[in-house]
Design an enzyme around this catalytic site. Structure first.
Site, short mmCIF file in Angstrom:
data_model
loop_
_atom_site.label_atom_id
_atom_site.label_comp_id
_atom_site.label_asym_id
_atom_site.label_seq_id
_atom_site.Cartn_x
_atom_site.Cartn_y
_atom_site.Cartn_z
N LYS A 53 42.81 51.63 2.76
CA LYS A 53 44.02 51.95 3.51
C LYS A 53 45.18 52.27 2.57
O LYS A 53 45.95 53.21 2.82
CB LYS A 53 44.36 50.80 4.44
CG LYS A 53 43.38 50.62 5.59
CD LYS A 53 43.55 49.29 6.31
CE LYS A 53 42.48 49.11 7.38
NZ LYS A 53 42.52 47.77 8.02
N GLN A 97 45.24 41.94 7.61
CA GLN A 97 43.81 42.25 7.64
C GLN A 97 43.02 41.08 8.21
O GLN A 97 43.14 39.95 7.74
CB GLN A 97 43.31 42.58 6.22
CG GLN A 97 41.85 42.98 6.16
CD GLN A 97 41.56 44.28 6.88
OE1 GLN A 97 42.29 45.24 6.76
NE2 GLN A 97 40.48 44.29 7.65
N ASP A 120 49.34 47.83 13.99
CA ASP A 120 48.06 47.64 14.67
C ASP A 120 48.21 47.85 16.18
O ASP A 120 47.21 48.05 16.88
CB ASP A 120 47.52 46.23 14.42
CG ASP A 120 46.41 46.21 13.38
OD1 ASP A 120 45.81 47.28 13.14
OD2 ASP A 120 46.14 45.15 12.82
#
Length: 296
Positions: A53, A97, A120
């Site tokens: 990412k 994460q 998210d």
């Protein structure tokens, strides 16, 4: 097995188009959007995902920083870091994460993230905004699915869509996005009676059940568009295993269009994460005082 006839809804070109848009929009901002990536412990998969990412963010013109915390980090210390990142004006988006180490409770951690920086798209404030068709950050995989369909010219408005799977990560939010796009949506799940009778009514079938080859050719209307979100590792004779989806490969002989696994929905998730970071930065630029309230 002979080659299937379904159009391949490939993820990489759709993800590239989304990343190009993110790059253009980021370049128009006074400073590069910044993505804070929080990782606890050294789980190899998490290390790899976060590294990927960060690398992709750099390619798009975003800045990022990996906050790598030791595996024995306490809940209080993790929440303190989230609080610091919330208060930092230079931070556009925050991603924690998952999974976290077993001694940490992820729910209060995710709830602690400022909804305006929740790239998210999973904070209840953003979930509520989605279901009320208000402005907010959308979950990455569902929003990526919508971008994938749009890229390949699949019309959602007025379509009969069946979503198989009701998770908070994919099934429920993609149903909300589809409703907002004027589709007629049926949300099916593991206890839906005669699942095939439901799925055969779909113009667009989205499968996110986490069960290998759940959907077989007899469960698909000829010519339907099928989006396979499943990523399952099944055993092979060499012991390495292989990735397969929730949709049986032979569905390619029936469907009009089908996403491959891998190479379908997967690339869209990271692309949408970076687009969400740009969107968050754009909104924060318009309203720089980012508080605990959802930026609308």
């Amino acid at each position: 097995m002979t080659q299937g006839t379904a159009q391949v809804l490939a993820g990489p070109p759709a993800a590239a188009a989304l990343l190009d848009e993110a790059r253009r929009r980021a370049a128009r901002l006074p400073r590069p959007p910044h993505l804070a990536l929080v990782r606890v412990g050294e789980d190899p998969a998490s290390v790899s995902y976060v590294r990927g990412k960060a690398k992709k963010a750099s390619e798009v013109g975003l800045s990022s920083h990996v906050h790598a915390l030791p595996g024995d980090t306490t809940q209080a210390d993790l929440l303190a870091l989230i609080g610091t990142l919330n208060a930092e004006p230079a931070v556009s988006g925050i991603l924690v994460q998952l999974p976290l180490p077993a001694h940490l409770d992820p729910e209060p951690v995710l709830l602690a993230v400022n909804p305006a920086k929740d790239v998210d798209g999973l904070h209840p404030a953003n979930t509520g905004a989605l279901w009320n068709a208000h402005e907010g950050l959308r979950p990455c995989t569902p929003a990526g699915i919508m971008a994938l369909l749009a890229h390949h010219g699949v019309t959602v408005r007025g379509a009969r869509v069946v979503v198989v799977g009701r998770s908070a990560l994919v099934g429920r939010p993609v149903a909300g996005l589809l409703l907002n796009a004027d589709a007629t949506v049926t949300l099916a799940h593991r206890v839906t009676p005669d699942l095939g009778a439901v799925t055969r009514g779909a113009d667009i079938l989205i499968v996110a059940a986490g069960q290998p080859h759940l959907i077989t050719p007899d469960m698909v209307r000829p010519g339907a568009t099928v989006v396979d979100v499943g990523i399952n590792r099944v055993p092979t004779e060499d012991g390495k295993g292989r990735l397969t989806g929730d949709v049986h490969p032979d569905v390619a002989h029936v469907a009009g269009a089908l996403t491959p696994v891998p190479g379908g929905v997967g690339p869209m998730t990271v692309a949408q994460l970076l687009m969400n970071t740009v969107i968050a930065a754009e909104r924060q630029h318009v309203q720089p005082e980012v508080t605990g309230e959802l930026v609308r």
